[in-house]
Design a protein around this motif. Sequence first.
Motif, mmCIF file in Angstrom:
data_model
loop_
_atom_site.group_PDB
_atom_site.id
_atom_site.type_symbol
_atom_site.label_atom_id
_atom_site.label_comp_id
_atom_site.label_asym_id
_atom_site.label_seq_id
_atom_site.Cartn_x
_atom_site.Cartn_y
_atom_site.Cartn_z
ATOM 1 N N GLY A 222 0.887 -1.377 0.240
ATOM 2 C CA GLY A 222 -0.078 0.155 -0.053
ATOM 3 C C GLY A 222 0.854 1.283 0.028
ATOM 4 N N GLY A 223 2.194 1.089 -0.319
ATOM 5 C CA GLY A 223 3.095 2.320 -0.218
ATOM 6 C C GLY A 223 3.391 2.892 -1.554
ATOM 7 N N GLU A 224 4.160 3.758 -1.692
ATOM 8 C CA GLU A 224 4.479 4.390 -3.092
ATOM 9 C C GLU A 224 6.025 4.965 -3.032
ATOM 10 O OE1 GLU A 224 2.483 4.821 -5.542
ATOM 11 O OE2 GLU A 224 0.783 4.490 -4.714
ATOM 12 N N GLY A 238 10.842 5.711 3.448
ATOM 13 C CA GLY A 238 10.874 5.474 5.058
ATOM 14 C C GLY A 238 9.612 5.296 5.687
ATOM 15 N N ASP A 239 8.451 5.263 5.019
ATOM 16 C CA ASP A 239 7.135 5.244 5.674
ATOM 17 C C ASP A 239 7.053 3.849 6.125
ATOM 18 O OD1 ASP A 239 6.005 4.090 3.560
ATOM 19 O OD2 ASP A 239 4.843 5.839 3.117
ATOM 20 N N ASP A 240 6.254 3.330 7.000
ATOM 21 C CA ASP A 240 6.034 2.056 7.361
ATOM 22 C C ASP A 240 5.716 0.832 6.117
ATOM 23 O OD1 ASP A 240 6.514 2.665 9.932
ATOM 24 O OD2 ASP A 240 4.341 2.671 10.589
ATOM 25 N N LYS A 241 4.940 1.394 5.149
ATOM 26 C CA LYS A 241 4.771 0.630 4.082
ATOM 27 C C LYS A 241 5.859 0.486 3.272
ATOM 28 C CE LYS A 241 -0.232 2.170 4.212
ATOM 29 N NZ LYS A 241 -1.207 2.933 3.670
ATOM 30 N N GLY A 245 7.872 -3.260 2.454
ATOM 31 C CA GLY A 245 8.487 -3.862 1.296
ATOM 32 C C GLY A 245 9.724 -4.187 1.048
ATOM 33 N N MET A 246 10.635 -3.330 1.721
ATOM 34 C CA MET A 246 12.047 -3.795 1.477
ATOM 35 C C MET A 246 12.356 -4.880 2.464
ATOM 36 S SD MET A 246 14.872 -2.650 0.242
ATOM 37 C CE MET A 246 16.250 -4.015 0.662
ATOM 38 N N GLU A 247 11.629 -4.843 3.613
ATOM 39 C CA GLU A 247 11.879 -6.057 4.461
ATOM 40 C C GLU A 247 11.576 -7.445 3.799
ATOM 41 O OE1 GLU A 247 13.142 -8.572 7.401
ATOM 42 O OE2 GLU A 247 13.494 -6.395 7.327
ATOM 43 N N PHE A 248 10.630 -7.212 3.154
ATOM 44 C CA PHE A 248 10.099 -8.483 2.288
ATOM 45 C C PHE A 248 11.161 -8.917 1.387
ATOM 46 C CE2 PHE A 248 8.227 -11.008 -1.117
ATOM 47 C CZ PHE A 248 8.123 -12.325 -0.365
ATOM 48 N N TYR A 249 11.756 -7.917 0.562
ATOM 49 C CA TYR A 249 12.902 -8.021 -0.269
ATOM 50 C C TYR A 249 13.931 -8.704 0.291
ATOM 51 C CZ TYR A 249 15.761 -6.834 -4.559
ATOM 52 O OH TYR A 249 16.425 -6.810 -5.707
ATOM 53 N N LYS A 250 14.437 -8.238 1.267
ATOM 54 C CA LYS A 250 15.396 -8.810 1.942
ATOM 55 C C LYS A 250 15.517 -10.204 2.521
ATOM 56 C CE LYS A 250 18.510 -7.779 6.206
ATOM 57 N NZ LYS A 250 18.580 -6.698 7.196
ATOM 58 N N GLN A 251 14.211 -10.482 2.870
ATOM 59 C CA GLN A 251 14.160 -11.854 3.092
ATOM 60 C C GLN A 251 14.141 -12.895 2.186
ATOM 61 O OE1 GLN A 251 10.004 -12.420 4.985
ATOM 62 N NE2 GLN A 251 10.490 -14.670 5.619
ATOM 63 N N LEU A 252 13.544 -12.407 0.849
ATOM 64 C CA LEU A 252 13.513 -13.010 -0.368
ATOM 65 C C LEU A 252 15.016 -13.269 -0.804
ATOM 66 C CD1 LEU A 252 12.131 -14.688 -2.261
ATOM 67 C CD2 LEU A 252 11.711 -12.457 -3.480
ATOM 68 N N GLN A 253 15.650 -12.034 -0.942
ATOM 69 C CA GLN A 253 17.030 -11.902 -1.455
ATOM 70 C C GLN A 253 18.129 -12.727 -0.840
ATOM 71 O OE1 GLN A 253 20.175 -10.455 -0.530
ATOM 72 N NE2 GLN A 253 20.958 -10.548 -2.824
#
Length: 436
Positions: A222-224, A238-241, A245-253
């Motif tokens: 839901g972010g931009e 830098g907002d929560d959304k 998204g970046m946290e999921f990228y890190k987990q997958l990467q």
Amino acid sequence: MPISSHLSQSPEGDTFVKIRFLAACTALAAATALTGCSQLAGSADGPQKVTLWLMKGSASEDFITKFTSSFEQEHPDIDLEIKIQEWTGIGEKVNAVLAGKSKESADVIEVGNTQVAQYIETGGLSEVTLEGLRVWGSKDWLKGLSDPGSINGAQYGVPWYAANRVVIYNKDLFDDAGVKPGPKTRQEWISATQKLDKGSQQGIYLAGQNWYVLAGFIWDEGGELAVETGGQWVGTLGDDKGLAGMEFYKQLQALGDGPKDADEETPPQAQVFARGQVAQIIGTPSQAAEIEAANPALKGKLGFFPIPGKTAEKPGAVFTGGSDLIIPDKTPHRARAVEVITALISEKWQTELARTMSYVPNKTTLAHLVEGNDGAATMAVGAAQGRATPPTGRWAELEGKNPIKPYMTAVLTGQDPKQAAKTASDTISKVLSSDR
């Protein structure tokens, strides 16, 4: 933008195609209601030339030949000159035409979908909102193509074709691990990838700076990447959304050995996948041909599925690459330009283009046209959730500086995500809101 670079030609040595076009008012009732019959009258001196610029690689010679033959039979009263252009330097050439400062002319121009905003900002485009509503069925256009071509409710770019990323996977490696392809949710995807990530085998090869993929994850939350507030653009990584998204990228990467400080072309991910020890990559289906060319033993062993979403109800959001068609405001042949676009985006030629080039058609209602083509059909599923970069003419400049890439590397190498996001977002805000 060229699909080769986003998922992704000069008059010297141009390819010229002559197409005869009949501009009969009675045959163009829908268009003439908008443009005026007087503009459609044929010249007493003979056929009138209309010029269409297409980008190199967008359509095959076979497509152009078939289009030419059919169009000539149906419309024998206009000379349509098709010029093939190079992507390199195209912005300057288009701006010169729009400003009326070019020695060349063009009545219809193909441009990358994310480029339309800059042309709207600099001026010189003809608005096509009414044609879109009354003639072209704009309500069904892919938003990843139509949104970048619109500002304040006015449409300037007409979607032509799209392409987007999917998951390309190695069927043998999935079978060996007992993993069923096609996970529907992020959690299923992570679980499957964990099983595939073993020994010298990578569960997924995901380079650390593939920011197009990150954008999709942020949109899913839901972010931009940036939002416009009071006429100013503000970076929102830098907002929560955005951080989610970046946290999921890190987990997958982390479930592979992709470099944390490089993008998907350094080295080319298709070449890495072709070595046979990578279970998945995220890319356009056209990369399957590159993989098979590098390793013929993988021919027939590659599959595709849409990038999974947060829930099973819909696939993940994807960055949509592709092209729009625009009409320069200074063209003396606007009505005929409209008719050229009407033909190019018709179901007949959308079908031919999709099947010839394995593109996604410009409408959600035409997704069935690519059934039977596994890669294109998978793209079409994701395209329904397609998005594009923020509609600002400064975005191309931002990509040149690209603060998102070092932000991703910073997070992946253990730096504080909030501080790294603030640094990147500050740059985004500054570039997008500064005066030229």
